[in-house]
Write an enzyme that holds these catalytic residues in place. Structure first.
Site, PDB file in Angstrom:
ATOM      1  N   SER A 178      44.692  83.090  51.564  1.00  0.00           N
ATOM      2  CA  SER A 178      45.908  83.835  51.251  1.00  0.00           C
ATOM      3  C   SER A 178      46.445  84.487  52.534  1.00  0.00           C
ATOM      4  CB  SER A 178      45.634  84.856  50.152  1.00  0.00           C
ATOM      5  OG  SER A 178      46.830  85.333  49.582  1.00  0.00           O
ATOM      6  N   ASP A 210      50.214  77.841  42.045  1.00  0.00           N
ATOM      7  CA  ASP A 210      50.074  79.159  42.668  1.00  0.00           C
ATOM      8  C   ASP A 210      51.435  79.842  42.743  1.00  0.00           C
ATOM      9  OD1 ASP A 210      49.439  81.363  44.202  1.00  0.00           O
ATOM     10  OD2 ASP A 210      48.298  80.248  45.683  1.00  0.00           O
ATOM     11  N   HIS A 251      46.484  80.656  42.091  1.00  0.00           N
ATOM     12  CA  HIS A 251      46.065  81.272  43.344  1.00  0.00           C
ATOM     13  C   HIS A 251      44.553  81.394  43.448  1.00  0.00           C
ATOM     14  CE1 HIS A 251      47.038  83.455  46.977  1.00  0.00           C
ATOM     15  NE2 HIS A 251      46.265  84.468  46.631  1.00  0.00           N
TER      16      HIS A 251
END
Length: 725
Positions: free
Chosen positions: A567, A653, A688
């Site tokens: 991320s 995501d 995610h």
């Protein structure tokens, strides 16, 4: 059909270039691969599938190693297991897992002795059709809920305060938009109530006839709080709060003593709480203290000197926060009486209030701490720390839902110590180990050694590093293949934690290290402030300087040092590999935020506006544009010899869109020189957090670890048998 779709799996896909140019602040920016953003385009999907086929082909030689790594994780894990029961409103609650099943079940049994806070010990070996404790009631079996779905995630579950209803939310796509259902516990039937598009779980009103939930806007910002009354349709739900400032998100919750409902609006730098006293049937939500730019505060309902009060944790007197006491009503900072003063050496992070004590969550010198403050008729007494003797560890409060409980449930772990659950008796200061996550196959904590290292950054700042390896592996200064992990954003601290899959890495002779770079919160608020906005390059510089420290001090070598982050940590990976590609043997970037400038230039994308206080606004400010242009990984791909890179993402995501790593890998493959060993792996039905289900997650991690071991030269290394199953 696209060029990439026609490529043989024996060759990497080549994404066609479709240049799009725009001018920003007098600078023309050309993007060859923005077309990959069209998620529903057959050409885009074909390209992603071609990338997956190439990745599978390029890693086929690791298939046996992946299978071994998966089996090692499985053999070390007690698959049929359960959690330590937690007491709340006359019940003991616990979770169960079963061998061969992806998901667990949540259960409860009645409390038999109201005066006994010692949790019962369920039968850890009970079969799936057997109760682990007498009188067991299964509240939710997640395997049943997940049946027929390739992806499944529980957003949350909450019992009504009269203990008759269970509201739970599920996501079966991976986009973090949940559907709420309500189960009647007496007969297991579902009510007709269905609430869709919810972010996470729900909060019950104490009347047990209604609950609150939040929804998101088109930019995936939680902006509305709703009240749903049982027996009505979602179209009739009451809008309780609408947050119109695009910088702010909104959340809803209930105090531990069940008296107060809260609606919280917050940005990266400012918060505002609204409160509702549920003992007053005529009460409405009222702002506690109006938002003031830069002022963050958190409320906790408490009883101080036998009088109701609010605890206010705030940064009004210093960046590392102060704990104050306020009347239980709207109040100005002038009415917040200091309880624990601001201390620049101690970052106060949270506070929990109970009938007889307070628990203050704090950190100092990069380590987490719990401070216990006793309560008495005269107010708050002298506090003390719950102490452990390891050099590197993580301690945190566990599930403590009962306002009257005399114990504190806490969790403890380190890089070498599996997750451990303790009860701390506030009256006697006795610490009781209730459970340590079992690790099968001869695992012994003493077979591993942990270190706290300090690397000197290029500006002279000391950056902490946590490291673990097999005992004696580094004797004589022998360099170790090392996996170096980093994040460095949002004041999120990557504290030391135990991992079963990581043992397969350590037992093959590698080390694992965490670079606690600026942008995180490990060293207090200043650590965060020095790694955001104009200071963001410190995050990348710190990681590179830690890597150089490991090499220069003999811990590792560039030939065997692999970096990993996800991320915002994926942005870190992209930035450091541009800055110092020669330092790394490989880089793993999970759901990486590598096309940061494109994202931050588009206010219609999820999360962008709310991120201005983290990264700045490059659309409005030419200086921010120039700074982000200087470090955004996608924009700075150059004709250099990059180390091998594995980028992993998910099609659904909503936080970091799949298009970012897809564009990045395409540009790397077209621009880099030398090896050009770049892989993109896209999970086509996840979000995610990656795949759902523990066995799928183990397979997923085995894939990454096999690639990492290969980059380290350890793909054929035999693991140390001392801790092997």
């Amino acid at each position: 059909m696209s060029d990439s779709a026609q490529s043989s799996p024996a060759q990497p896909p080549v994404a066609p270039r479709h240049p799009v140019s725009r001018e920003w602040h007098g600078v023309t920016r050309t993007d060859d691969y923005e077309w990959l953003r069209e998620k529903d385009s057959p050409e885009v999907l074909a390209h992603l599938e071609a990338e997956n086929a190439w990745t599978e082909q390029a890693t086929a030689h690791l298939a046996d190693l992946r299978a071994s790594l998966f089996e090692e994780t499985r053999a070390r894990t007690k698959e049929t297991d359960l959690s330590v029961p937690t007491r709340n409103r006359g019940w003991w609650f616990y979770g169960r897992t079963f061998e061969g099943k992806e998901y667990g079940a949540s259960c409860r049994v009645p409390v038999s002795d109201p005066d006994d806070w010692t949790p019962p010990v369920p039968d850890a070996d009970a079969k799936v059709d057997e109760p682990a404790l007498p009188g067991e009631e299964v509240l939710l079996d997640l395997n049943e809920l997940a049946e027929g779905h390739e992806f499944f995630s529980l957003g949350g579950s909450a019992l009504s305060l009269d203990d008759t209803l269970l509201a739970y939310s599920v996501d079966t796509a991976g986009d973090e938009r949940y559907t709420v259902r309500v189960k009647r516990l007496a007969d297991g039937t579902l009510l007709d109530d269905v609430v869709e598009g919810v972010l996470g779980g729900v909060t019950w009103h104490p009347d047990s006839t209604s609950f609150f939930y939040t929804t998101v806007d088109e930019a995936w910002r939680s902006d509305k709080v709703w009240r749903h009354r049982l027996g009505t349709s979602q179209a009739e739900d009451e809008l309780v709060h609408h947050e119109t400032d695009a910088r702010y998100w909104v959340a809803v919750g209930r105090s531990r003593d069940d008296r107060w409902l809260y609606v919280v609006s917050g940005s990266k730098t400012t918060t505002e709480w609204s409160i509702l006293d549920t003992t007053d049937e005529q009460a409405q939500f009222t702002v506690f203290h109006p938002r003031t730019d830069g002022l963050e505060y958190h409320l906790e309902s408490a009883v101080i000197a036998d009088a109701p009060a609010f605890l206010v944790l705030h940064n009004g007197t210093g960046p590392d926060f102060e704990l104050a006491v306020s009347p239980p009503a709207p109040a100005t900072p002038a009415q917040w009486a200091p309880l624990v003063a601001h201390d620049p050496a101690v970052r106060l992070e949270d506070v929990d209030a109970f009938a007889t004590h307070l628990v203050l969550h704090q950190r100092s010198e990069g380590l987490t701490q719990l401070r216990i403050l006793p309560l008495g008729p005269d107010g708050v007494g002298e506090g003390h720390l719950v102490e452990f003797d390891r050099a590197v560890y993580t301690i945190g409060s566990g599930s403590n839902p009962e306002f009257t409980q005399p114990t504190v449930r806490l969790g403890y772990t380190s890089l070498a110590v599996p997750s451990s659950v303790y009860d701390y008796d506030v009256r006697t200061r006795e610490l009781t180990l209730l459970r340590r996550t079992p690790v099968l196959g001869g695992f012994d904590v003493d077979d591993y050694e942990e270190h706290r290292l300090w690397a000197t950054a290029r500006d002279g700042v000391q950056v902490p590093v946590s490291l673990v390896c097999r005992k004696g592996a580094h004797d004589g200064g022998r360099p170790l293949p090392t996996l170096l992990y980093g994040y460095g954003a949002y004041e999120a601290s990557i504290d030391p934690y135990f991992s079963v899959p990581r043992l397969s890495l350590l037992d093959r002779g590698a080390a694992f290290a965490i670079a606690h770079v600026r942008g995180g919160g490990e060293m207090g608020r200043r650590w965060y402030d020095e790694g955001k906005l104009d200071h963001k390059p410190n995050t990348f510089n710190d990681f590179v300087d830690v890597a150089r420290h490991l090499v220069e001090t003999g811990w590792s070598s560039p030939e065997t040092l692999v970096a990993e982050g996800g991320s915002a940590g994926g942005l870190l990976m992209g930035a450091v590999v541009n800055q110092a590609p020669e330092l790394f043997a490989g880089v793993v970037a999970n759901v990486p935020f590598v096309d940061a400038l494109t994202t931050m230039l588009d206010a219609t994308l999820p999360l962008t506006i709310g991120e201005y206080e983290e990264w700045g606004n490059p659309e409005a400010d030419p200086d921010v544009y120039a700074l982000m242009s200087s470090y955004a990984p996608y924009d700075n791909v150059a004709a250099v010899d990059y180390p091998p890179i594995l980028a992993e993402t998910s099609l659904n995501d909503t936080r970091v869109l799949y298009v970012e790593p897809a564009k990045w890998i395409a540009k790397l493959r077209a621009t880099a020189v030398g090896r050009r060993d770049f892989l993109l792996r896209t999970e086509m039905s996840a979000g995610h957090g990656g795949v759902s289900g523990r066995y799928k997650a183990w397979h997923d991690r085995a894939f990454s670890l096999a690639w990492i071991l290969d980059r380290m030269g350890l793909a054929h290394a035999a693991p140390d048998r001392a801790s092997q199953p």
